[in-house]
Design a protein around this motif. Sequence first.
Motif, PDB file in Angstrom:
ATOM      1  N   TYR A  63       0.805  -1.226   0.000  1.00  0.00           N
ATOM      2  CA  TYR A  63       0.000   0.000   0.000  1.00  0.00           C
ATOM      3  C   TYR A  63       0.839   1.277   0.000  1.00  0.00           C
ATOM      4  N   GLY A  98       3.387  -1.991  -4.967  1.00  0.00           N
ATOM      5  CA  GLY A  98       2.978  -3.332  -5.367  1.00  0.00           C
ATOM      6  C   GLY A  98       4.111  -4.240  -5.782  1.00  0.00           C
ATOM      7  N   GLN A 142      -1.346  -3.430 -13.718  1.00  0.00           N
ATOM      8  CA  GLN A 142      -1.940  -2.593 -12.686  1.00  0.00           C
ATOM      9  C   GLN A 142      -3.339  -3.072 -12.278  1.00  0.00           C
ATOM     10  N   PRO A 143      -4.226  -3.435 -13.225  1.00  0.00           N
ATOM     11  CA  PRO A 143      -5.522  -3.981 -12.792  1.00  0.00           C
ATOM     12  C   PRO A 143      -5.362  -5.236 -11.937  1.00  0.00           C
ATOM     13  N   LEU A 165      -2.825  -5.900  -9.964  1.00  0.00           N
ATOM     14  CA  LEU A 165      -2.396  -5.437  -8.647  1.00  0.00           C
ATOM     15  C   LEU A 165      -3.576  -4.959  -7.812  1.00  0.00           C
ATOM     16  N   GLU A 166      -4.465  -4.230  -8.447  1.00  0.00           N
ATOM     17  CA  GLU A 166      -5.630  -3.724  -7.710  1.00  0.00           C
ATOM     18  C   GLU A 166      -6.517  -4.870  -7.244  1.00  0.00           C
ATOM     19  N   ARG A 206      -4.745  -6.303  -4.189  1.00  0.00           N
ATOM     20  CA  ARG A 206      -4.944  -5.417  -3.036  1.00  0.00           C
ATOM     21  C   ARG A 206      -6.361  -5.560  -2.482  1.00  0.00           C
ATOM     22  N   GLY A 207      -7.329  -5.673  -3.385  1.00  0.00           N
ATOM     23  CA  GLY A 207      -8.713  -5.832  -2.946  1.00  0.00           C
ATOM     24  C   GLY A 207      -8.904  -7.098  -2.130  1.00  0.00           C
ATOM     25  N   THR A 219      -7.263  -6.577   1.293  1.00  0.00           N
ATOM     26  CA  THR A 219      -8.035  -5.636   2.105  1.00  0.00           C
ATOM     27  C   THR A 219      -9.315  -6.290   2.624  1.00  0.00           C
TER      28      THR A 219
END
Length: 373
Positions: A264, A275, A313-314, A316-317, A320-321, A324
Amino acid sequence: MSLAFPQSPVDVARRPGSPVDEERLRPRVDRALARFLDRQEAVLAAVSPQLAPVGDAVRELLRGGKRLRPAFCYWGWRGAGGDGADEGAITACAALELLQAGALVHDDLIDRSDTRRGLPSVHRRFEALHAERGWRGDGARYGTASAVLLGDLLLAWCDELLADCGLDPAAVRRAKPLFDLMRTEVMAGQYLDLLEPAAPSPDGAVERARTVIHYKAAKYTVERPLQLGGLLAAADPALTSAYAAFGLPLGEAFQLRDDLLGVYGDPVLTGKPAGDDLREGKRTLLVAEALEHCGSADARLLDDLLGAPDLDQPGLELLRGVITRSGAPQRVEARISRLLEESLTALDAAPLADPTARRMLHRLAAAATARRY
């Protein structure tokens, strides 16, 4: 030619009012490193002028860094009654920066990291040099081989700097076995870190992640540097044990903070793209906690995407989701708080010879675990 080590933008951002600047510790460590590198560059130049890029790369790498290990070593020395004006002690502390630099060169190579401290990693630096000069052969292989050799050189130099630090040889002999043990522990922890993504298993993942943290980071960052400084000043067994009780939980908390930053963090603060830990497939405690508490669909997603060579990048998101949603960041934050409390309780009970050392170690503990994202 003597060369100072100016702070990089990353370091300035990470150290506002840093306790490492207390008693001008950082400039003193930097001067010890610069003096040593002046001598070593003369040795390299006598071998061949073609070795100039090696010295340049070392100096560039050593411009950055938080100097945490020398700071813990120095205050370990002071806490055991060592003289704060002794430049031999500062030089011994500086040897830890050479060890750290060598470990980072190899670590970046293992992780295929493009940057370090906001600059190209060493293997990328030499790969770029190969391209700029239009040399023959495989540039990537040249960069890899150069980084292996430069990292090995730094590991040899850290031993040389400690041996030649200027302290009484009996003090160095007293501390040397611990210095050797620390190096063995960090290499062992690095191997276990490499093994985990290669042979993952859901059973015991959290405990295995903690073992990696202890040996790759916690002991190496806090506990052993403290004890090294203490032994250089003839610390007794009670103080050496107190340094362990303070240092190990603090080192674990420090690494857990670093793991959170790896997912993060702001690249301006970390000096690495956000990331990177996920791209590299690191099975950190944060990831282990996520896998243990997420649903089956998220677990499959995490297992499939973590360390994927084409992770964008998508992707990675998405990762992360998952992390989280699992609640892992909150659990890791809570663990950091518990570890910091355990560490500071041990520090308050430690039989330190210098009250300033206790105060400064409190400040270092806060700086090492501060939330920065």
